[in-house]
Design a protein around this motif. Structure first.
Motif, PDB file in Angstrom:
ATOM      1  N   GLU A   1      -9.456 -19.843 -43.537  1.00  0.00           N
ATOM      2  CA  GLU A   1     -10.527 -18.943 -43.089  1.00  0.00           C
ATOM      3  C   GLU A   1     -11.114 -19.411 -41.758  1.00  0.00           C
ATOM      4  O   GLU A   1     -11.354 -18.600 -40.849  1.00  0.00           O
ATOM      5  CB  GLU A   1     -11.631 -18.859 -44.147  1.00  0.00           C
ATOM      6  N   LYS A   2     -11.338 -20.717 -41.617  1.00  0.00           N
ATOM      7  CA  LYS A   2     -11.903 -21.233 -40.373  1.00  0.00           C
ATOM      8  C   LYS A   2     -10.902 -21.125 -39.224  1.00  0.00           C
ATOM      9  O   LYS A   2     -11.272 -20.823 -38.086  1.00  0.00           O
ATOM     10  CB  LYS A   2     -12.353 -22.680 -40.567  1.00  0.00           C
TER      11      LYS A   2
ATOM     12  N   SER B   1      -9.700 -25.073 -43.093  1.00  0.00           N
ATOM     13  CA  SER B   1      -9.289 -24.040 -44.038  1.00  0.00           C
ATOM     14  C   SER B   1      -8.661 -22.873 -43.293  1.00  0.00           C
ATOM     15  O   SER B   1      -8.891 -22.682 -42.093  1.00  0.00           O
ATOM     16  CB  SER B   1     -10.493 -23.545 -44.839  1.00  0.00           C
TER      17      SER B   1
END
Length: 307
Positions: A201-202, A199
């Motif tokens: 975010e990761k 993702s």
């Protein structure tokens, strides 16, 4: 057949570990230089005494004198004060600039045909200074930072995905500092683009950890990292002495590439027997261009501060 000669200036953790790796990989004979009496001699002897066990045939010499460095093919400069917790790489500039000037005076006199790999921090400013002080052509002067930053980035990705680090291909642009620019869009795992596997975010968390990777280790150790930096040095040394034509990120002099003039900054290069043989230009999107420009501006400000 004559072995290449590799001189490493600075027998601290980074320099001594690099000497050990270069010798164990049989990249060449190694000269370890340091101002601390007995330290380079002792570490060189200790590494040499490991040679029957590690099965390498290389000559290792430690010295306070640059006379031993005469005729070196590669000179690696790690000399300088290391970071301590709470310090940025930029905090080291005044002291390490004086050390770099002194080292370059000796290298220019004793090793005029060598390739220079600069490791001292702040990296991009120090390689700029080394180039100015040595007068060496741009292909023979480079900074080791991109290989290290990329190694950290690749390690964190491999750990997150629980895959082999060998299958993670990536590189990091920009200066060696908090403004470095990892490029997820050009990162693949087994040929699969990273954004297809993690993702946003990761990915951003990994990018942030990469930027702060040196500080994370300094906080834990109380001093700068040395195993990964030393391994990164040796990857560059190997590319040169074995003419590997590797595509690696390094601090190289840009003269028009990426719209940059007269600044050493981290870019992908072809590294081989003639040093930095080519700066590889890639297409950047608007966000990547903006991040890279911020990093370049920071490097410029450090170089301007050198006078």
């Amino acid at each position: 057949m004559k072995r290449p000669k590799i001189t490493i200036v600075g027998a601290g953790n980074v320099g001594a570990t690099a000497a050990h790796i270069c010798a164990s990989k049989q990249l060449g004979d190694v000269v370890l230089i340091d101002i601390a009496e007995g330290v380079p001699q002792g570490k060189a002897l200790d590494i040499f005494e490991s040679s029957p066990v590690d099965r390498f045939d290389c000559r290792l010499v430690g010295s306070q004198s640059y006379d031993e460095a005469k005729g070196s093919d590669v000179v690696v400069v790690t000399a300088g004060i290391p970071r301590k917790p709470g310090m940025s790489r930029d905090d080291l500039i005044a002291t390490n600039a004086k050390i770099m000037q002194s080292v370059m005076t000796e290298v220019k006199a004793k090793c005029p045909d060598s390739f220079l790999i600069i490791v001292s921090n702040p990296l991009d400013a120090m390689v700029y200074l080394a180039h100015k002080q040595s007068g060496f052509p741009k292909n023979r002067v480079m900074g080791m930072a991109g290989v290290l930053d990329t190694a950290r980035y690749r390690s964190f990705i491999a750990a997150e995905l629980d895959v082999s680090v060998l299958d993670v291909q990536a590189f990091v642009l920009g200066g060696h500092g908090d403004q470095m620019v990892p490029l997820p869009r050009y990162t693949t795992v087994g040929g699969i683009p990273l954004p297809s596997l993690l993702s946003a975010e990761k990915i951003e968390a990994i990018v942030d950890r990469t930027r702060k990777g040196g500080a994370e280790i300094t906080k834990l150790l109380g001093t700068s990292a040395y195993y990964a930096p030393a391994a990164s040095i040796c990857e560059m040394v190997e590319a040169i002495v074995r003419d590997r034509k590797r595509i690696l990120p390094a601090a190289a002099l840009c003269e028009g590439e990426y719209g940059i003039e007269g600044i050493f900054v981290g870019v992908p290069v072809k590294l081989g027997g003639n040093g930095v043989e080519k700066v590889m230009e890639i297409e950047l999107n608007d966000d990547e261009k903006a991040a890279f420009a911020t990093s370049v501006d920071h490097v410029k400000s450090l170089c301007d501060g050198l006078g």
